[in-house]
Design a protein around this motif. Structure first.
Motif, short mmCIF file in Angstrom:
data_model
loop_
_atom_site.label_atom_id
_atom_site.label_comp_id
_atom_site.label_asym_id
_atom_site.label_seq_id
_atom_site.Cartn_x
_atom_site.Cartn_y
_atom_site.Cartn_z
N PHE A 3 0.77 -1.10 0.02
CA PHE A 3 0.12 0.02 0.22
C PHE A 3 0.68 1.26 0.05
O PHE A 3 0.55 2.17 0.38
N ALA A 4 2.07 0.98 -0.30
CA ALA A 4 2.98 2.29 -0.53
C ALA A 4 2.46 3.39 -1.31
O ALA A 4 2.75 4.57 -1.00
N ASP A 5 1.81 2.98 -2.57
CA ASP A 5 1.39 3.85 -3.20
C ASP A 5 -0.23 3.50 -3.30
O ASP A 5 -0.63 2.52 -4.16
N PRO A 6 -1.13 4.27 -2.54
CA PRO A 6 -2.48 3.72 -2.32
C PRO A 6 -3.45 3.85 -3.26
O PRO A 6 -4.67 3.16 -3.29
N TYR A 7 -3.17 4.60 -4.42
CA TYR A 7 -4.06 4.96 -5.45
C TYR A 7 -3.52 4.75 -6.89
O TYR A 7 -2.25 4.46 -7.13
N CYS A 8 -4.41 4.14 -7.73
CA CYS A 8 -3.96 3.66 -9.22
C CYS A 8 -3.61 4.87 -9.83
O CYS A 8 -4.26 5.84 -10.14
N GLU A 9 -2.30 5.05 -10.27
CA GLU A 9 -1.65 6.07 -11.11
C GLU A 9 -2.29 6.08 -12.50
O GLU A 9 -2.50 7.14 -12.97
N ARG A 10 -2.68 4.97 -13.01
CA ARG A 10 -3.25 4.96 -14.25
C ARG A 10 -4.88 5.45 -14.42
O ARG A 10 -5.11 6.32 -15.26
N LEU A 11 -5.44 5.40 -13.34
CA LEU A 11 -6.81 6.06 -13.16
C LEU A 11 -6.52 7.52 -13.12
O LEU A 11 -7.37 8.24 -13.64
N GLY A 12 -5.72 7.76 -12.12
CA GLY A 12 -5.37 9.23 -12.02
C GLY A 12 -4.96 9.90 -13.35
O GLY A 12 -5.34 11.11 -13.43
N ASP A 13 -4.09 9.25 -14.05
CA ASP A 13 -3.92 9.86 -15.20
C ASP A 13 -5.19 10.02 -16.34
O ASP A 13 -4.98 11.22 -16.93
N SER A 14 -5.77 9.35 -16.25
CA SER A 14 -7.09 9.05 -16.89
C SER A 14 -8.13 10.47 -16.66
O SER A 14 -8.75 10.98 -17.31
N VAL A 15 -8.06 10.61 -15.06
CA VAL A 15 -8.90 11.89 -14.69
C VAL A 15 -8.26 13.12 -15.15
O VAL A 15 -8.97 14.01 -15.63
N GLN A 16 -7.00 13.04 -15.08
CA GLN A 16 -6.15 14.44 -15.37
C GLN A 16 -6.19 14.62 -16.86
O GLN A 16 -6.35 15.88 -17.25
N GLN A 17 -6.39 13.61 -17.62
CA GLN A 17 -6.44 13.85 -18.99
C GLN A 17 -7.81 14.11 -19.70
O GLN A 17 -8.03 15.07 -20.61
N SER A 18 -8.75 13.96 -18.87
CA SER A 18 -10.17 14.39 -19.15
C SER A 18 -10.62 15.55 -18.68
O SER A 18 -11.54 16.21 -19.26
N ALA A 19 -9.81 16.00 -17.73
CA ALA A 19 -10.00 17.45 -17.02
C ALA A 19 -8.90 18.03 -16.67
O ALA A 19 -8.12 17.92 -15.52
N PRO A 20 -8.10 18.73 -17.59
CA PRO A 20 -6.96 19.33 -17.40
C PRO A 20 -6.81 20.13 -16.05
O PRO A 20 -5.54 20.40 -15.74
N ASP A 21 -7.66 20.99 -15.61
CA ASP A 21 -7.61 21.70 -14.48
C ASP A 21 -7.55 21.04 -13.29
O ASP A 21 -7.37 21.59 -12.09
N VAL A 22 -7.71 19.80 -13.17
CA VAL A 22 -7.47 18.91 -11.96
C VAL A 22 -5.92 19.20 -11.54
O VAL A 22 -5.04 18.88 -12.27
N VAL A 23 -5.92 19.11 -10.28
CA VAL A 23 -4.63 19.06 -9.35
C VAL A 23 -4.27 18.01 -9.26
O VAL A 23 -4.83 17.04 -8.72
N ARG A 24 -2.89 17.40 -9.90
CA ARG A 24 -2.50 16.18 -9.35
C ARG A 24 -1.70 16.20 -7.97
O ARG A 24 -0.48 16.95 -8.22
N GLY A 25 -1.79 15.12 -7.65
CA GLY A 25 -0.66 14.87 -6.40
C GLY A 25 -1.14 15.51 -4.95
O GLY A 25 -2.10 16.37 -4.88
N GLY A 26 -0.64 15.08 -3.82
CA GLY A 26 -0.67 15.59 -2.40
C GLY A 26 -1.13 14.57 -1.83
O GLY A 26 -1.75 13.47 -2.24
N ALA A 27 -1.05 14.48 -0.24
CA ALA A 27 -1.55 13.69 0.62
C ALA A 27 -2.88 13.95 1.13
O ALA A 27 -3.09 15.17 1.41
N MET A 28 -3.80 13.04 1.32
CA MET A 28 -5.00 13.34 1.92
C MET A 28 -5.22 12.51 3.30
O MET A 28 -4.95 11.41 3.22
N VAL A 29 -5.33 13.18 4.44
CA VAL A 29 -5.35 12.83 5.70
C VAL A 29 -6.92 12.28 5.81
O VAL A 29 -7.88 13.09 5.69
#
Length: 263
Positions: free
Chosen positions: A127-153
Protein backbone atom coordinates in the motif's frame (compact mmCIF):
# COMPACT_ATOMS: atom_id res chain seq x y z
CA UNK A 1 -18.49 -14.99 -13.75
CA UNK A 2 -19.89 -12.62 -16.35
CA UNK A 3 -19.36 -9.08 -15.09
CA UNK A 4 -22.47 -7.00 -14.52
CA UNK A 5 -20.34 -3.84 -14.45
CA UNK A 6 -16.71 -3.04 -15.27
CA UNK A 7 -16.38 0.33 -13.58
CA UNK A 8 -17.88 1.80 -10.40
CA UNK A 9 -18.49 5.31 -9.18
CA UNK A 10 -18.88 5.73 -5.42
CA UNK A 11 -20.77 8.96 -4.78
CA UNK A 12 -19.86 11.26 -1.90
CA UNK A 13 -21.85 13.72 0.21
CA UNK A 14 -24.80 14.99 -1.84
CA UNK A 15 -23.92 12.75 -4.79
CA UNK A 16 -26.76 10.25 -4.62
CA UNK A 17 -27.43 9.44 -8.29
CA UNK A 18 -25.45 9.27 -11.50
CA UNK A 19 -26.97 6.94 -14.08
CA UNK A 20 -30.07 7.26 -16.25
CA UNK A 21 -32.23 4.20 -16.99
CA UNK A 22 -30.29 2.16 -14.46
CA UNK A 23 -30.99 -1.34 -13.20
CA UNK A 24 -31.10 -1.74 -9.43
CA UNK A 25 -29.08 -4.61 -7.94
CA UNK A 26 -29.50 -5.64 -4.32
CA UNK A 27 -26.33 -7.43 -3.24
CA UNK A 28 -26.09 -9.33 0.04
CA UNK A 29 -22.57 -9.78 1.40
CA UNK A 30 -20.84 -11.72 4.20
CA UNK A 31 -20.18 -8.32 5.79
CA UNK A 32 -23.76 -7.12 6.00
CA UNK A 33 -25.70 -4.92 3.65
CA UNK A 34 -23.96 -2.24 1.57
CA UNK A 35 -24.95 1.42 1.74
CA UNK A 36 -27.82 0.70 -0.63
CA UNK A 37 -28.80 -0.99 -3.88
CA UNK A 38 -26.21 -0.65 -6.63
CA UNK A 39 -27.41 1.05 -9.82
CA UNK A 40 -25.96 -0.29 -13.07
CA UNK A 41 -26.20 1.44 -16.44
CA UNK A 42 -24.11 2.41 -19.44
CA UNK A 43 -21.69 5.31 -19.81
CA UNK A 44 -19.59 5.72 -22.96
CA UNK A 45 -20.25 2.15 -23.95
CA UNK A 46 -19.13 0.73 -20.60
CA UNK A 47 -21.23 -0.93 -17.93
CA UNK A 48 -20.96 1.27 -14.87
CA UNK A 49 -22.11 0.67 -11.29
CA UNK A 50 -23.05 3.53 -8.98
CA UNK A 51 -23.19 3.29 -5.19
CA UNK A 52 -23.91 6.29 -2.93
CA UNK A 53 -21.33 5.98 -0.16
CA UNK A 54 -23.58 7.43 2.54
CA UNK A 55 -26.78 5.77 1.30
CA UNK A 56 -29.50 7.21 -0.89
CA UNK A 57 -30.63 9.63 1.81
CA UNK A 58 -27.34 10.08 3.68
CA UNK A 59 -28.24 7.50 6.29
CA UNK A 60 -24.62 6.59 7.10
CA UNK A 61 -22.22 9.04 8.77
CA UNK A 62 -18.57 8.55 7.78
CA UNK A 63 -17.63 6.36 10.75
CA UNK A 64 -20.63 4.04 10.21
CA UNK A 65 -20.43 3.46 6.45
CA UNK A 66 -20.39 -0.31 5.70
CA UNK A 67 -17.07 -0.08 3.87
CA UNK A 68 -16.40 -3.82 3.64
CA UNK A 69 -19.90 -4.60 2.40
CA UNK A 70 -19.61 -1.86 -0.23
CA UNK A 71 -16.26 -3.12 -1.50
CA UNK A 72 -17.40 -6.75 -1.60
CA UNK A 73 -20.66 -5.88 -3.38
CA UNK A 74 -18.87 -4.00 -6.16
CA UNK A 75 -16.40 -6.82 -6.68
CA UNK A 76 -19.30 -9.31 -6.74
CA UNK A 77 -20.76 -7.35 -9.67
CA UNK A 78 -17.47 -7.67 -11.54
CA UNK A 79 -16.12 -4.15 -10.97
CA UNK A 80 -12.38 -3.77 -11.54
CA UNK A 81 -11.96 0.03 -11.56
CA UNK A 82 -13.39 2.52 -9.06
CA UNK A 83 -13.69 6.30 -9.30
CA UNK A 84 -14.48 7.79 -5.91
CA UNK A 85 -15.60 11.44 -5.75
CA UNK A 86 -15.43 12.86 -2.23
CA UNK A 87 -15.68 16.15 -0.36
CA UNK A 88 -12.47 17.37 1.26
CA UNK A 89 -11.17 20.28 3.27
CA UNK A 90 -8.05 22.04 2.03
CA UNK A 91 -4.92 22.34 4.16
CA UNK A 92 -3.24 24.61 1.58
CA UNK A 93 -4.47 28.16 0.86
CA UNK A 94 -3.80 27.78 -2.89
CA UNK A 95 -6.29 24.90 -3.05
CA UNK A 96 -9.43 26.95 -2.59
CA UNK A 97 -13.06 25.82 -2.64
CA UNK A 98 -13.96 24.39 -6.04
CA UNK A 99 -10.51 22.91 -6.68
CA UNK A 100 -10.52 19.27 -7.77
CA UNK A 101 -7.54 17.20 -6.67
CA UNK A 102 -6.40 13.67 -7.46
CA UNK A 103 -4.13 12.94 -4.48
CA UNK A 104 -1.35 10.38 -4.65
CA UNK A 105 -0.93 9.62 -0.95
CA UNK A 106 -3.14 8.75 2.03
CA UNK A 107 -2.59 9.20 5.76
CA UNK A 108 -4.85 7.20 8.08
CA UNK A 109 -5.95 8.99 11.26
CA UNK A 110 -9.13 6.96 11.78
CA UNK A 111 -9.55 5.11 15.05
CA UNK A 112 -12.32 2.53 15.06
CA UNK A 113 -12.85 1.13 11.57
CA UNK A 114 -12.33 -2.41 10.38
CA UNK A 115 -9.91 -1.80 7.54
CA UNK A 116 -9.24 -5.22 6.03
CA UNK A 117 -10.83 -8.43 4.79
CA UNK A 118 -7.92 -10.32 6.35
CA UNK A 119 -9.06 -12.00 9.55
CA UNK A 120 -6.57 -14.86 9.77
CA UNK A 121 -3.14 -15.87 8.55
CA UNK A 122 -0.38 -13.90 6.82
CA UNK A 123 -1.61 -11.73 3.96
CA UNK A 124 -0.09 -8.27 3.75
CA UNK A 125 -1.30 -5.96 0.99
CA UNK A 126 1.25 -3.54 -0.51
CA UNK A 127 0.00 0.00 0.00
CA UNK A 128 3.01 2.30 -0.42
CA UNK A 129 1.18 3.90 -3.35
CA UNK A 130 -2.48 3.71 -2.31
CA UNK A 131 -4.09 4.93 -5.52
CA UNK A 132 -4.03 3.72 -9.10
CA UNK A 133 -1.72 5.94 -11.14
CA UNK A 134 -3.33 4.93 -14.42
CA UNK A 135 -6.80 5.96 -13.20
CA UNK A 136 -5.37 9.24 -11.94
CA UNK A 137 -3.86 9.85 -15.38
CA UNK A 138 -7.26 9.26 -16.97
CA UNK A 139 -8.93 11.80 -14.69
CA UNK A 140 -6.29 14.42 -15.42
CA UNK A 141 -6.44 13.84 -19.16
CA UNK A 142 -10.22 14.26 -19.09
CA UNK A 143 -10.09 17.41 -16.96
CA UNK A 144 -6.81 19.33 -17.36
CA UNK A 145 -7.67 21.75 -14.52
CA UNK A 146 -7.45 18.90 -12.01
CA UNK A 147 -4.59 19.25 -9.51
CA UNK A 148 -2.49 16.10 -9.37
CA UNK A 149 -0.71 14.88 -6.23
CA UNK A 150 -0.70 15.57 -2.51
CA UNK A 151 -1.51 13.62 0.62
CA UNK A 152 -5.06 13.24 1.92
CA UNK A 153 -5.37 12.65 5.65
CA UNK A 154 -8.49 10.72 6.64
CA UNK A 155 -9.93 11.45 10.08
CA UNK A 156 -12.54 9.52 12.02
CA UNK A 157 -15.30 12.12 12.06
CA UNK A 158 -18.10 12.90 12.20
CA UNK A 159 -16.76 16.06 13.84
CA UNK A 160 -14.54 18.45 11.93
CA UNK A 161 -10.95 19.03 13.01
CA UNK A 162 -9.88 21.46 15.73
CA UNK A 163 -7.63 24.30 14.64
CA UNK A 164 -4.67 22.64 16.36
CA UNK A 165 -5.30 19.36 14.54
CA UNK A 166 -5.68 21.10 11.19
CA UNK A 167 -2.52 23.14 11.73
CA UNK A 168 -0.66 19.96 12.66
CA UNK A 169 -1.78 18.21 9.46
CA UNK A 170 -0.75 21.20 7.37
CA UNK A 171 2.64 21.34 9.12
CA UNK A 172 3.27 17.77 7.97
CA UNK A 173 2.96 18.96 4.38
CA UNK A 174 -0.36 17.21 3.78
CA UNK A 175 -2.81 18.80 1.34
CA UNK A 176 -6.34 17.60 2.11
CA UNK A 177 -8.47 16.31 4.97
CA UNK A 178 -11.38 13.91 4.53
CA UNK A 179 -13.52 11.46 6.54
CA UNK A 180 -14.30 8.62 4.11
CA UNK A 181 -11.20 7.76 2.06
CA UNK A 182 -10.03 5.07 4.46
CA UNK A 183 -10.55 2.11 4.60
CA UNK A 184 -12.28 2.42 1.21
CA UNK A 185 -8.99 2.57 -0.72
CA UNK A 186 -7.26 -0.36 0.98
CA UNK A 187 -10.36 -2.56 0.71
CA UNK A 188 -10.40 -1.91 -3.04
CA UNK A 189 -6.74 -2.98 -3.19
CA UNK A 190 -7.60 -6.19 -1.32
CA UNK A 191 -10.41 -6.77 -3.81
CA UNK A 192 -7.77 -6.41 -6.59
CA UNK A 193 -9.39 -3.27 -7.97
CA UNK A 194 -7.93 -0.05 -9.36
CA UNK A 195 -9.10 2.92 -7.25
CA UNK A 196 -8.65 6.67 -7.27
CA UNK A 197 -10.36 9.43 -5.29
CA UNK A 198 -11.53 12.57 -7.06
CA UNK A 199 -11.41 15.11 -4.25
CA UNK A 200 -13.55 18.24 -4.48
CA UNK A 201 -12.39 20.97 -2.10
CA UNK A 202 -15.46 22.32 -0.33
CA UNK A 203 -13.77 24.49 2.29
CA UNK A 204 -10.53 25.72 3.78
CA UNK A 205 -9.97 23.66 6.90
CA UNK A 206 -9.94 25.21 10.36
CA UNK A 207 -6.18 25.67 10.50
CA UNK A 208 -6.10 27.57 7.20
CA UNK A 209 -9.14 29.78 7.57
CA UNK A 210 -8.90 32.72 9.97
CA UNK A 211 -12.63 33.08 10.61
CA UNK A 212 -15.18 30.57 11.82
CA UNK A 213 -14.43 26.89 11.32
CA UNK A 214 -15.92 24.57 8.75
CA UNK A 215 -19.70 24.09 8.66
CA UNK A 216 -21.77 21.25 7.25
CA UNK A 217 -23.90 23.73 5.31
CA UNK A 218 -20.99 25.13 3.32
CA UNK A 219 -19.62 21.65 2.56
CA UNK A 220 -22.95 20.39 1.23
CA UNK A 221 -23.67 23.61 -0.67
CA UNK A 222 -20.31 23.68 -2.47
CA UNK A 223 -20.58 20.01 -3.39
CA UNK A 224 -24.09 20.56 -4.79
CA UNK A 225 -22.85 23.48 -6.91
CA UNK A 226 -20.27 21.21 -8.53
CA UNK A 227 -22.36 18.08 -9.13
CA UNK A 228 -22.82 18.61 -12.86
CA UNK A 229 -19.13 19.38 -13.23
CA UNK A 230 -18.28 16.12 -11.46
CA UNK A 231 -20.75 14.14 -13.55
CA UNK A 232 -19.22 15.47 -16.77
CA UNK A 233 -15.71 14.77 -15.51
CA UNK A 234 -16.67 11.21 -14.56
CA UNK A 235 -18.31 10.50 -17.90
CA UNK A 236 -15.28 11.81 -19.81
CA UNK A 237 -12.92 9.80 -17.59
CA UNK A 238 -14.93 6.60 -17.98
CA UNK A 239 -14.77 6.97 -21.76
CA UNK A 240 -10.96 7.08 -21.62
CA UNK A 241 -10.20 4.46 -18.94
CA UNK A 242 -7.31 2.10 -19.66
CA UNK A 243 -7.61 -1.68 -19.68
CA UNK A 244 -7.16 -2.82 -16.06
CA UNK A 245 -5.24 -5.94 -17.13
CA UNK A 246 -1.62 -5.81 -16.08
CA UNK A 247 -2.08 -3.10 -13.46
CA UNK A 248 -0.21 -3.60 -10.18
CA UNK A 249 -3.46 -2.88 -8.29
CA UNK A 250 -4.47 -6.47 -9.04
CA UNK A 251 -1.08 -7.93 -9.93
CA UNK A 252 0.22 -7.69 -6.36
CA UNK A 253 -1.71 -10.85 -5.46
CA UNK A 254 0.12 -13.08 -7.92
CA UNK A 255 1.95 -15.70 -5.88
CA UNK A 256 0.26 -14.51 -2.66
CA UNK A 257 -2.05 -16.87 -0.78
CA UNK A 258 -5.09 -14.76 0.01
CA UNK A 259 -6.59 -15.67 3.38
CA UNK A 260 -9.99 -14.21 2.49
CA UNK A 261 -12.39 -15.15 -0.26
CA UNK A 262 -12.97 -13.01 -3.33
CA UNK A 263 -16.61 -13.01 -4.52
Amino acid sequence: MTATAEVAVIGGSGFYSFLDDAEQHTVSTPYGEPSGPVSVGSVAGRRVAFLPRHGGHHEFPPHRIPYRANAWALRALGVRQILAPCAVGSLRPELGPGSVVVPDQLVDRTQARVQSFVETGACHVPFADPYCERLGDSVQQSAPDVVRGGAMVVVEGPRFSTRAESQSYAAQGWSLVNMTGHPEAVLAREMLQCYTPIALVTDLDAGVEAGAGVSQEEVFALFAQNLERLRTMLADTIAALPDPDGCSCSGWAQGVELTYALP
